[in-house]
Design an enzyme around this catalytic site. Structure first.
Site, PDB file in Angstrom:
ATOM      1  N   GLU A  60      -4.976   1.415   7.846  1.00 44.29           N
ATOM      2  CA  GLU A  60      -5.887   0.266   7.928  1.00 44.29           C
ATOM      3  C   GLU A  60      -6.914   0.427   9.053  1.00 44.29           C
ATOM      4  OE1 GLU A  60      -2.598   0.089   7.663  1.00 44.29           O
ATOM      5  OE2 GLU A  60      -2.313  -0.820   5.688  1.00 44.29           O
ATOM      6  N   HIS A 129       4.899  -9.715   3.206  1.00 40.07           N
ATOM      7  CA  HIS A 129       3.926  -9.897   2.124  1.00 40.07           C
ATOM      8  C   HIS A 129       3.537 -11.367   1.992  1.00 40.07           C
ATOM      9  CE1 HIS A 129       6.181  -6.222   1.128  1.00 40.07           C
ATOM     10  NE2 HIS A 129       5.059  -5.795   0.591  1.00 40.07           N
TER      11      HIS A 129
END
Lengths: 324, 369
Positions: A60, A129
């Protein structure tokens, strides 16, 4: 108009903007060949090629860092971070680089990068998540933070984000990716960043919320209506800069406020709203401002619906501000 | 594994490898020498200003001048340079005016970055010298992204990131090198191995004998070069830039040099290193070596050297007078500008609050003690 869910609306915004402006590129993990784990970028690689819909390695910080360098050179990168929970490796790039490059260069350089990421729980995703990290970005000068709740806003606000001159953190409520459907304007369509929307007009209590919780608040308002309650729901849509005028107008109308967000309570963005209302409209209040939020715990797996604010919890708070 | 250290001249300025020697005109040789000497003298003078308390902070590149000035010469002006904070020679080589340089150090009304960063954090967009960030390594992916964009737009520009060997320990260095090689972008990752990351020697950063060899794991060439040999720097950076322009991807260069000064004006190396070590490196001084080379070529005569030194001192003196006579602060309202492209509502409100406060209580002065 075409009926779309949130995924299709975001996809449509990307496609329309990529057709409009050849500088727009999409990059992220699995966004190319696969079309993204939520299928948001499906078909973009076929239409625009691998150079404009780029599958990146699993890093990322590199996705955001490279996007910054691309933007400095003149591209309009839209980076996807697969889950909001995985944005932290890029946090240094976002906070120390992306958010500051215009300021620290005396306005010489700008990096108009859009970072899209799905947030929120209710999908049996456990704590990696399901997080709602929006407040971590609202505290960073230089960032614009947009949290749409539905397909129309998602399309219009994403197009504005891509066209804008500032970096934008664009958070999508993944729980409503499929469930939220609407007739979405086709072709080029923008909604100004920074404007809230009264999604249900009411006179007794103002419910301030954003992202997935807009749906929960509307459910509460509907349930409340059966009990004779008249609740107003304001969808903030943009957290930075938030629409202070719209919020204060609603607060002055109802005199009672419940703030609802999914993220943990302590230092959540609700605190900022409550403080602003206290500073600017305290004499209009008939009751304390209450917050209905996620708990100050990591996001749980099995007990996620106990964790998540629901209509009952919101109506309890509404009852408390009404009976104060 | 063993990598050869690329050199062109030896410590006495004698040509060891004529096949690598860049063909430079007398004017180019003089410009290189002049820029190295400018950085050397500028560093001495600015450090003195810091010691006198006339400036808040300073960073020198004493002994490392060849790394950045050589690299700048090897690039085209359209190529992008992402500096760390010890490569001001690259901007000066491209024509950054001394007066502006000093206004940045003072953070005054004519500082191009409007007094928002510490001294030595320059940003010179018209020279493609990108705004300096203090955290080490964080700019490396930007160079990769810029090179990538140049490749996508087929412009033939390359992007070079300077960083120290300490930065090679950061996660973002590894991520950036991986991205650069994977997408074959025209980036040059230039690691100035100057021996020390504040108090930690380069042997404290990695178990590998060189930093250049890390390139192999990413799938790009790694080059080891004598960073005190400006001709070797020009040679290797030219080759790396040419590779990039040919579409062959990035290059990792380790320039072996030595930080003869302190890390910064806030640092005291006598607490952690043997003073004999920097002394030893004086023998391999990049400016002396290049001077001997130029003298042997008959380009740098005694008059040129004396005249250049005199001219530099005069220019620095003039720039200093200019910078010190500017209003010391940027306008108050600039505090709120450039956070966003347009000033949003909440910042307008905060700006009005500060202006009213100052109108009430007078200008701010730093608290004593």
């Amino acid at each position: 108009m075409a009926e779309m869910n949130l995924i299709q609306a975001v996809n449509d915004a990307l496609r329309v903007e990529m057709r409009r402006d050849p500088r727009v590129v999409v990059l992220g993990e699995d966004v190319g060949r696969f079309g993204g784990v939520f299928q948001v970028t499906v078909g973009l690689r076929e239409e625009f090629g691998a150079d404009r819909c780029i599958d990146t390695p699993l890093a990322e910080s590199g996705i955001v860092g490279a996007a910054i360098g691309m933007a400095l050179y003149g591209l309009r990168p839209v980076a996807e971070i697969q889950f909001g929970d995985y944005i932290y490796p890029a946090y240094d790039q976002i906070v120390n680089e992306l958010a500051k490059i215009r300021y620290r260069s005396g306005g010489e350089y700008a990096a108009p990068v859009v970072i899209r990421t799905p947030i929120g729980g209710g999908i049996k995703g456990g704590h990696y998540h399901s997080q709602s990290p929006e407040a971590l970005f609202t505290h960073i000068p230089g960032l614009t933070v947009v949290c749409p709740s539905n397909p129309i806003d998602a399309k219009g606000l994403l197009a504005s984000a891509i066209r804008g001159e500032d970096p934008v953190i664009f958070m999508e409520p993944k729980r409503y990716y499929h469930k939220s459907r609407a007739d979405v304007p086709e072709g080029e369509y923008t909604i100004p960043i920074g404007e809230a929307k009264v999604v249900r007009s009411g006179s007794q209590v103002t419910i301030l919320t954003w992202s997935a919780m807009v749906h929960t608040a509307l459910e509460a308002a509907q349930k409340g209506e059966a009990e004779g309650l008249d609740l107003e729901v304001v969808d903030l849509r943009t957290l930075v800069p938030f629409d202070e005028a719209a919020i204060l107008a609603s607060v002055k109308k109802t005199g009672r406020v419940v703030i609802v967000h999914e993220a943990p309570r302590t230092s959540g963005f609700g605190a900022e709203l409550a403080a602003t209302i206290a500073e600017k409209a305290i004499l209009h209040l008939e009751a304390p401002i209450l917050r209905v939020t996620g708990f100050d715990t990591p996001f749980p797996y099995t007990l996620e619906h106990e964790y998540l604010p629901d209509a009952d919890r919101i109506l309890d708070a509404v009852g408390r501000v009404l009976s104060f | 594994m063993k990598l050869e250290v690329t050199r062109v001249i030896d410590d006495e300025g004698r040509v060891l490898h004529p096949e690598r020697e860049p063909a430079l005109s007398s004017d180019e040789l003089r410009r290189l020498y002049r820029t190295m000497l400018l950085v050397r003298i500028l560093d001495e003078r600015m450090l003195r200003l810091r010691m006198q308390g006339r400036m808040g902070f300073y960073l020198t590149s004493l002994g490392e001048e060849a790394t950045h000035i050589g690299a700048a010469h090897a690039l085209r002006d359209a190529d992008w340079i992402y500096p760390a904070y010890r490569e001001i020679g690259a901007a000066l080589f491209r024509g950054y005016p001394l007066g502006t340089f000093m206004c940045q150090l003072f953070g005054n009304s004519e500082d191009p970055v409007k007094g928002r960063q510490m001294p030595v954090h320059h940003s010179v967009k018209r020279l493609n010298f990108v705004s300096v960030s203090s955290p080490v390594g964080s700019h490396i992916p930007h160079a990769v992204g810029t090179a990538w964009a140049a490749k996508l737009q087929k412009t033939q520009d390359v992007a070079l990131a300077f960083f120290g060997e300490g930065a090679s320990s950061t996660p973002i260095f590894h991520v950036s090198a991986n991205f650069a090689a994977l997408y074959k972008v025209p980036a040059i990752l230039l690691c100035r191995n100057n021996g020390w990351a504040i108090s930690v020697p380069s042997s404290g950063q990695t178990a590998t004998p060189t930093f250049a060899q890390k390139a192999i794991a990413y799938g790009m060439p790694g080059v080891l070069v004598d960073g005190n040999d400006i001709l070797a720097m020009i040679h290797v950076v030219r080759e790396a830039a040419a590779r990039g322009r040919r579409g062959e991807g990035p290059t990792l260069i380790e320039a072996r040099t030595y930080r003869r000064g302190a890390h910064s004006s806030s640092d005291d190396p006598s607490k952690y290193r043997d003073p004999a070590e920097p002394k030893e490196w004086e023998r391999r001084d990049p400016i002396d070596r290049f001077l001997k080379y130029g003298q042997a070529r008959g380009v740098f005569d005694a008059e040129f050297v004396a005249h250049t030194r005199q001219e530099i001192n005069r220019e620095i003196g003039e720039a200093l007078i200019y910078a010190e006579s500017r209003p010391p602060k940027p306008p108050l309202h600039s505090l709120f500008e450039d956070v966003y492209a347009e000033i949003p509502r909440h910042l307008r409100e905060q700006a009005a609050g500060l202006e009213a406060e100052i109108a009430r209580h007078g200008e701010k002065v730093p608290p004593r003690g």
